[in-house]
Motif scaffolding. Structure first.
Motif, PDB file in Angstrom:
ATOM      1  N   TYR A  47      -7.753   1.108   5.538  1.00  0.00           N
ATOM      2  CA  TYR A  47      -7.382  -0.136   6.201  1.00  0.00           C
ATOM      3  C   TYR A  47      -7.551   0.004   7.711  1.00  0.00           C
ATOM      4  CZ  TYR A  47      -4.764  -1.403   1.904  1.00  0.00           C
ATOM      5  OH  TYR A  47      -4.390  -1.696   0.604  1.00  0.00           O
ATOM      6  N   MET A  76       0.854  -1.188   0.000  1.00  0.00           N
ATOM      7  CA  MET A  76       0.000   0.000   0.000  1.00  0.00           C
ATOM      8  C   MET A  76       0.887   1.234   0.000  1.00  0.00           C
ATOM      9  SD  MET A  76      -1.153   0.553   3.976  1.00  0.00           S
ATOM     10  CE  MET A  76      -1.522  -1.131   4.419  1.00  0.00           C
ATOM     11  N   SER A 123      -9.754  -5.138   8.328  1.00  0.00           N
ATOM     12  CA  SER A 123     -10.647  -4.840   7.217  1.00  0.00           C
ATOM     13  C   SER A 123     -10.006  -3.867   6.237  1.00  0.00           C
ATOM     14  CB  SER A 123     -11.983  -4.257   7.721  1.00  0.00           C
ATOM     15  OG  SER A 123     -11.762  -3.034   8.400  1.00  0.00           O
ATOM     16  N   LYS A 124     -10.568  -3.840   5.047  1.00  0.00           N
ATOM     17  CA  LYS A 124     -10.156  -2.868   4.035  1.00  0.00           C
ATOM     18  C   LYS A 124     -11.375  -2.404   3.278  1.00  0.00           C
ATOM     19  CE  LYS A 124      -7.658  -2.068  -0.266  1.00  0.00           C
ATOM     20  NZ  LYS A 124      -6.877  -2.654  -1.390  1.00  0.00           N
ATOM     21  N   GLY A 142     -12.017  -0.707  -0.055  1.00  0.00           N
ATOM     22  CA  GLY A 142     -11.300  -0.381  -1.288  1.00  0.00           C
ATOM     23  C   GLY A 142     -12.007   0.690  -2.099  1.00  0.00           C
ATOM     24  N   LEU A 201      -4.472  -7.560   9.856  1.00  0.00           N
ATOM     25  CA  LEU A 201      -5.457  -6.783   9.109  1.00  0.00           C
ATOM     26  C   LEU A 201      -6.854  -7.149   9.560  1.00  0.00           C
ATOM     27  CD1 LEU A 201      -6.151  -4.822   6.746  1.00  0.00           C
ATOM     28  CD2 LEU A 201      -6.192  -6.845   5.263  1.00  0.00           C
TER      29      LEU A 201
END
Length: 421
Positions: free
Chosen positions: A402, A381, A416-417, A419, A414
């Motif tokens: 993120y 990223m 969640s993301k 997008g 991680l």
């Protein structure tokens, strides 16, 4: 708001003949160009639409702010997304507030403060699914108003006619031009633009290190490129301008609160202002560094500053600087750490997060400022800013938003993301 009094952003083509053309038939050259034209709405139309609208996909993520279980994410120059983050592993995109010219945000007592070009707008967010505008403070930020005539904040503002037009979006145009590449002809393609814009107890939230709005007690503090402004928000529904101070004509970039201090990042140094007397802006200290962009955060004894190149700030330094602020009047450098191209940063306890361009997020054990220990590098990223709070790191990057759980610093994971779409 930014009001345009003439048509802007049109493509002009100037052809200057410098000699008599030879008439030779040469092979043509083809070039493509892109330009944008603004879409206007009247001021009443724009303000009437500043309320909750259906959720929309994230396209160009900007500043972030957390308040209770909600994330507020700026869509650059377009408005604010609202996410229900009750479950950080599965945040829900619940609404969007259209706000032309919006770049900044802060929240106190269920009132969201934002900018809309040169205006300060206050929203009631008691119900995030039914947000409404409750106050428009005209020309609160005159430095973002390129054409509309105004008086100083300590003077009388002129009334704003409803006929004023506001830029709400841009239409892209593509064109292809073919021409003979004769040395006797000079082609100059000029993009005409009137704007650089383009494509109980009081509760507050938390913003990122790239913010230009911040809150301390009953005051909202904001920065322009060279000034620090104070607004009294004891009644959050009726913000009142108090005063401003010029910060040595520096190129100011960010503002960060800690207790009764404001840490202000500029391209030539860090400034510390004391606001122990609310609204009274008193310069307490300054730390000078090489010319570079400069977000800053602070704790009880240290300030943490990132410097980067490749921007309008100039300079040739990419590093993290740790500054001793035990004596606020005389901050001193503790140590410098080389970086790739650092932007925002965040810290909770001894865990420090640095957004380092294409190198991703770097997570450090910062217990010893003289010996930072890299715990983990999270790549894949290009992060812009981070908020570290309650063992959750909220990271805004070029490709989305993120969330990471760092309750176990040796096993950051991680959650969640969100997008781009």
């Amino acid at each position: 708001m930014k009001r345009h009094l003439m048509s802007v952003l049109q493509l002009g083509i100037t052809v200057i003949l410098t000699a008599f053309l030879s008439g030779c038939d040469k092979e043509k050259v083809t070039r493509s160009y892109t330009w944008y034209t603004p879409v206007y709405r009247t001021l009443p139309e724009v303000r009437a639409e500043m309320k909750t609208s259906p959720a929309r996909p994230v396209k160009t993520p900007g500043k972030i702010y957390i308040y209770h279980n909600y994330i507020f994410l700026n869509e650059f120059d377009e408005g604010i997304h609202i996410f229900d983050n009750t479950n950080p592993s599965s945040p829900k995109n619940i609404a969007f507030i259209p706000i032309p010219g919006n770049q900044e945000l802060a929240v106190r007592d269920n009132v969201l403060f934002t900018d809309s070009y040169s205006d300060l707008v206050s929203f009631d967010i008691s119900d995030p699914k039914a947000v409404t505008a409750i106050k428009f403070t005209d020309n609160a930020f005159p430095y973002r108003n390129a054409f509309y005539s105004y008086t100083a904040l300590n003077g009388t503002r002129p009334s704003i006619p409803d006929s004023i037009k506001v830029t709400v979006s841009w239409i892209r145009h593509d064109t292809t031009v073919s021409y003979n590449p004769s040395p006797n002809i000079y082609y100059d393609f000029i993009a005409m633009s009137g704007s650089s814009a383009q494509p109980g107890k009081s509760s507050t939230g938390q913003g990122g290190s790239m913010a230009r709005f911040t809150l301390i007690n009953d005051y909202l503090y904001t920065v322009s490129t060279s000034e620090l402004y104070a607004f009294n928000i004891a009644n959050p529904r009726e913000p009142k301008y108090v005063n401003k101070t010029v910060i040595n004509n520096q190129a100011i970039e960010t503002i960060y609160p800690f207790k009764n201090k404001l840490f202000i990042g500029s391209n030539q140094g860090m400034f510390i202002y004391d606001v122990s007397t609310p609204g009274n802006l008193v310069k307490e200290g300054q730390f000078v560094h090489a010319r570079s962009c400069d977000p800053v955060i602070a704790d009880d004894t240290r300030a943490w500053v990132t410097l980067r190149t490749g921007t309008s700030c100039g300079g040739n330094v990419n590093q993290l600087e740790v500054v001793n602020i035990e004596n606020m009047a005389n901050p001193t450098l503790i140590k410098q750490y080389g970086m790739t191209n650092p932007y925002g940063l965040g810290k909770e306890g001894n865990i420090l997060f640095v957004c380092d361009g294409k190198d991703g997020i770097k997570v450090y054990d910062a217990a010893d400022a003289n010996d930072l220990k890299l715990i983990k590098r999270i790549d894949g990223m290009e992060p812009y800013d981070v908020i570290a709070s309650n063992n959750i790191a909220l990271v805004v990057a070029k490709d989305g938003l993120y969330q990471f759980d760092y309750s176990n610093a040796n096993n950051i994971r991680l959650l969640s993301k969100i997008g781009l779409e």
